[in-house]
Design a protein around this motif. Structure first.
Motif, PDB file in Angstrom:
ATOM      1  N   ASN A 277     -22.807 -18.892   6.427  1.00 25.79           N
ATOM      2  CA  ASN A 277     -24.130 -18.580   6.977  1.00 25.79           C
ATOM      3  C   ASN A 277     -24.830 -17.660   5.978  1.00 25.79           C
ATOM      4  OD1 ASN A 277     -26.349 -18.184   8.720  1.00 25.79           O
ATOM      5  ND2 ASN A 277     -25.409 -16.333   9.542  1.00 25.79           N
ATOM      6  N   THR A 279     -27.080 -15.027   4.993  1.00 23.91           N
ATOM      7  CA  THR A 279     -27.665 -13.925   5.755  1.00 23.91           C
ATOM      8  C   THR A 279     -28.863 -13.303   5.049  1.00 23.91           C
ATOM      9  OG1 THR A 279     -26.039 -12.429   4.754  1.00 23.91           O
ATOM     10  CG2 THR A 279     -25.484 -13.399   6.892  1.00 23.91           C
ATOM     11  N   GLY A 282     -33.943 -14.565   4.130  1.00 20.06           N
ATOM     12  CA  GLY A 282     -34.132 -15.336   5.340  1.00 20.06           C
ATOM     13  C   GLY A 282     -34.754 -16.693   5.056  1.00 20.06           C
ATOM     14  N   SER A 294     -26.776 -13.514  -0.039  1.00 19.72           N
ATOM     15  CA  SER A 294     -25.528 -13.117   0.627  1.00 19.72           C
ATOM     16  C   SER A 294     -25.161 -14.136   1.687  1.00 19.72           C
ATOM     17  CB  SER A 294     -25.674 -11.735   1.281  1.00 19.72           C
ATOM     18  OG  SER A 294     -26.011 -10.755   0.317  1.00 19.72           O
ATOM     19  N   VAL A 295     -23.857 -14.317   1.887  1.00 20.61           N
ATOM     20  CA  VAL A 295     -23.384 -15.294   2.859  1.00 20.61           C
ATOM     21  C   VAL A 295     -22.115 -14.768   3.512  1.00 20.61           C
ATOM     22  CG1 VAL A 295     -22.025 -16.563   1.149  1.00 20.61           C
ATOM     23  CG2 VAL A 295     -22.823 -17.746   3.199  1.00 20.61           C
ATOM     24  N   THR A 296     -21.912 -15.114   4.776  1.00 21.91           N
ATOM     25  CA  THR A 296     -20.684 -14.772   5.496  1.00 21.91           C
ATOM     26  C   THR A 296     -20.044 -16.053   6.018  1.00 21.91           C
ATOM     27  OG1 THR A 296     -21.895 -14.472   7.586  1.00 21.91           O
ATOM     28  CG2 THR A 296     -21.559 -12.527   6.195  1.00 21.91           C
ATOM     29  N   GLU A 298     -18.454 -17.761   9.142  1.00 20.18           N
ATOM     30  CA  GLU A 298     -18.443 -17.587  10.586  1.00 20.18           C
ATOM     31  C   GLU A 298     -17.486 -18.546  11.270  1.00 20.18           C
ATOM     32  OE1 GLU A 298     -22.417 -17.524  12.096  1.00 20.18           O
ATOM     33  OE2 GLU A 298     -22.939 -15.710  10.966  1.00 20.18           O
ATOM     34  N   SER A 343     -21.611 -13.058  -2.525  1.00 25.22           N
ATOM     35  CA  SER A 343     -23.012 -12.954  -2.920  1.00 25.22           C
ATOM     36  C   SER A 343     -23.187 -13.387  -4.366  1.00 25.22           C
ATOM     37  CB  SER A 343     -23.534 -11.524  -2.734  1.00 25.22           C
ATOM     38  OG  SER A 343     -22.832 -10.631  -3.580  1.00 25.22           O
TER      39      SER A 343
END
Length: 553
Positions: A277, A279, A282, A294-296, A298, A343
Motif C-alpha cells: 500500500n 502511503t 497520496g 513510501s509503501v507498507t 498490509e 521507500s
C-alpha cells in the motif's frame, strides 16, 4: 477390580470362623507347615507382542485353606495386565490395580487342601526386557488359624522373537522441496511390504531458520492420525492457519507389535502474497522536485518476509490513469532493506534541472517476499516541476540562470530576497556594481547572492514562442561576471563546436575563468581547477578582447 468393601469383611469373617471352631472343639490343633504361594511358570519367556498367562499358585502344604490373599508388583512399562481370573477358590476377588501394583488378590472357600491357582494373570508383552513378578503381603487362613505363607516370586523375559520388518514409511505427496498452499493432502506408503500398519501419525514442524532441521526450539504439531489405511495413509493439512515459512513434514508409522518408522520432507508454506500500500505521496497528488515514495505491506502477519520492493514510474501521456500509452515503466529504485521502512526517492530534478517532463504519471510499488510471491500497488500523480532550481547556501553564492525567466526577472523575486539578504552583479563594461532592486536576472550574467539561511529557489523558463534570437551579453576587456548558458554540463573547450567557447563565440577571447563554491572555494580554468561549466554556476571571466557572449534559447 476394587475390593475395599469385601476386604474389610475378610478378617472379621475369618476370626469368627476360627473362634467358633476352637470353642466347639475345646482342644488345641497341631500346627501344620505354612502354605506356599508362587508365580508359575518361572522363569517364563515370551515374545514382544505376545498375549500370555502366568499363575499365582497356592500349595496348602497340608492345610485346609479357607482364605488366601497376596499383593503383586510388575513392570508396567514392559507388560500390561489385561485381566485376571480365579481358580481353586469358590470366590475370587481380583484386587485393586494401580500403576504397576495389584493389591489384595483374594480367594475364599469353605476349605481347599490341594494345590491350585489363586489367580490366572492374563498379560500382554509390550517391549523387550526382563522383569520380576513380585509377591508381597501374603496371608492365608484355615478354620482355626491365620498362616503366613512362603512366597516364590517369578521372572518373565520378553524377547524380540522372529519379528517382521519394521515400518518403512515414505511420504509420497507433497514432494520434498515443494511450495504448498491451501489445504494439502499429505500421503505416505509403507515400503516394508508387511501390510501390518496400525496407524500413521502426520506432523509438521516450523523450520524457522530454514536449515531443514528441527533445531529451532519449536514443537512438532499433529496434522492428523490415520488409523484406517484401507484407502491409503493420509491426512489433510490446512496450511492457511500457519505462517508462511519453511516447514518439515514427518510421518510416523507404527505396526501391530509396536515397531515404528519415520520419514521426513521439507516444504515451503506460501499462502500470503504481499499486499503493498503506497502511503506517500497520496493518489492524485501534484508533485515536484524530490519526492519520497513510501509503501507498507498490509498482508496478514502469516506472510513471509519481504525480500525487496521495486519502485517505478510510468508517463501516462493521455492522463487516463492507465498504462496504455506505449511507454515503458522506468525504475526509480529498489529497496532491499526494510528495517527503516520500504521507500525510494524520486528525484525529478537533477542538478536543479527537470529530469522528467511535467505531466501525468503512474507510480507503482512491487513487493517480493522471500518465497518469490509478489504484490503491487499503483497510484496516479501529476508532476509539475519548475524548469530550473538553485540550491542557495547560507552566506554568499556565485550563481546564474541558463535561460530567460517566465515572469518577473527582478533579483528580489528570483532569489526570494528578504531583509538582510542581497544580490549583486558587476558590469565589466560600465566598471560598476548593481545591487538588489537594480539587478534584473538574465541569461549570460553572473550574480553574487547572499542568503541568511539555506534555500532552494525555482523558476520557469520563458517558452519563447516565436523567438529566434538567443540572449546576449556584451563583455569588455578585463574582468566580467558571466553565467553558464545551458541546463547541462558543458566542456569549457574540448576542441569541438559544442563546447562553451564555441557556442558563446568567446573562444580565443578570454584568458581565465574562475568559479567559487561554498564547498570548494576558488577554482580556475585553465589552471586545472575545473573543465566543465555547470548549470546555475556564476563565473568571473578575464576577457582579452571586447566580445558579445551568446546564450541559448
Amino acid at each position: 477390580m476394587a475390593i475395599d468393601a469385601q476386604r474389610g469383611m475378610i478378617p472379621s469373617l475369618f476370626s469368627l470362623i476360627l473362634v467358633l471352631a476352637l470353642f466347639c472343639a475345646g482342644i488345641g490343633i497341631a500346627a501344620a507347615a505354612n502354605p506356599i504361594i508362587s508365580i508359575t511358570p518361572s522363569p517364563k519367556t515370551v515374545c514382544v507382542g505376545d498375549d500370555f498367562d502366568v499363575y499365582i499358585e497356592v500349595n496348602p502344604n497340608g492345610n485346609t485353606l479357607q482364605m488366601a490373599q497376596v499383593d503383586l508388583t510388575f513392570n508396567s512399562s514392559l507388560v500390561s495386565l489385561t485381566h485376571s481370573d480365579g481358580g481353586m477358590f469358590d470366590t475370587f476377588i481380583a484386587g485393586t490395580e494401580s500403576g504397576n501394583t495389584v493389591t489384595d488378590i483374594t480367594g475364599l472357600d469353605a476349605g481347599v487342601s490341594t494345590t491350585g491357582n489363586l489367580a490366572v494373570l492374563h498379560m500382554h508383552a509390550n517391549s523387550a526386557g526382563t522383569f520380576t513378578l513380585d509377591l508381597s503381603g501374603a496371608t492365608a487362613g484355615t478354620a482355626t488359624e491365620t498362616l503366613t505363607p512362603t512366597v516364590n516370586d517369578g521372572t518373565v523375559t520378553i524377547e524380540v522373537c522372529n519379528m517382521d520388518d519394521p515400518p518403512q514409511p515414505r511420504i509420497t505427496s507433497p514432494a520434498n522441496g515443494d511450495a504448498v498452499s491451501g489445504t494439502v493432502p499429505v500421503t505416505a506408503v509403507d515400503d516394508s511390504g508387511e501390510d501390518d500398519i496400525a496407524y500413521a501419525l502426520f506432523e509438521y514442524y516450523n523450520d524457522t531458520n530454514c536449515n531443514c532441521a528441527a533445531d529451532d526450539g519449536n514443537a512438532w504439531v499433529e496434522i492428523g492420525n490415520d488409523t484406517d489405511g484401507t484407502d491409503g495413509w493420509s491426512a489433510e493439512w490446512n496450511t492457511t492457519l500457519i505462517p508462511d515459512c519453511c516447514h518439515l513434514i514427518r510421518v510416523t508409522m507404527v505396526d501391530g507389535i509396536g515397531q515404528n518408522g519415520t520419514d521426513e520432507i521439507n516444504v515451503v508454506v506460501s499462502n500470503h502474497a504481499p499486499v503493498p500500500n503506497i502511503t506517500a505521496p497520496g493518489d492524485g497528488d501534484v508533485l515536484n522536485r524530490s519526492v519520497v515514495i513510501s509503501v507498507t505491506d498490509e498482508s496478514s502477519g502469516f506472510g513471509a518476509g519481504i525480500a525487496y520492493t521495486r519502485f517505478e514510474y510510468y508517463n501516462d501521456t493521455n492522463c487516463n490513469c492507465a498504462a496504455d500509452d506505449g511507454n515503458t515503466w522506468v525504475e526509480i529504485g529498489n529497496d532491499t532493506d526494510g528495517t527503516d521502512g520500504w521507500s525510494a526517492e524520486w528525484d525529478t530534478l537533477i542538478d536543479g534541472v527537470a529530469e522528467v517532463p511535467n505531466g501525468c504519471y503512474m507510480l507503482r510499488a512491487t513487493m517480493v517476499d522471500m518465497h518469490g510471491r509478489t504484490g503491487t500497488d499503483e497510484i496516479n500523480v501529476e508532476l509539475s516541476n519548475p524548469d530550473f532550481c538553485l540550491d542557495l547556501k547560507a552566506g554568499w553564492n556565485l550563481v546564474s540562470i541558463p535561460k530567460r525567466i517566465n515572469g518577473s526577472d527582478a533579483a528580489v523575486d528570483v532569489f526570494s530576497l528578504t531583509a538582510g539578504e542581497s544580490c549583486m552583479h558587476y558590469d565589466g563594461c560600465a566598471d560598476g556594481w548593481l545591487s538588489n532592486g537594480a539587478v534584473h536576472v538574465v541569461p549570460c550574467q553572473g550574480y553574487w547572492v547572499y542568503k541568511i539561511a539555506d534555500e532552494t529557489v525555482c523558476m520557469y523558463f520563458d517558452p519563447g514562442t516565436g523567438s529566434v534570437n538567443p540572449p546576449t551579453e556584451n563583455l569588455c576587456t578585463g574582468w566580467n561576471m558571466i553565467g553558464h548558458i545551458d541546463t547541462n554540463l558543458m566542456p569549457v573547450d574540448d576542441g569541438t563546436n559544442a563546447d562553451f567557447g564555441s557556442i558563446t563565440t568567446l573562444e580565443g577571447k578570454f584568458a581565465q575563468i574562475w568559479q567559487w563554491t561554498p564547498d570548494d572555494g576558488w577554482e580556475c580554468y585553465p589552471l586545472g581547477g575545473f573543465a566543465f561549466m555547470t548549470p546555475g554556476q556564476g563565473y568571473w571571466i578575464l576577457m582579452t578582447d571586447n566580445a558579445t557572449m551568446y546564450g541559448t534559447l
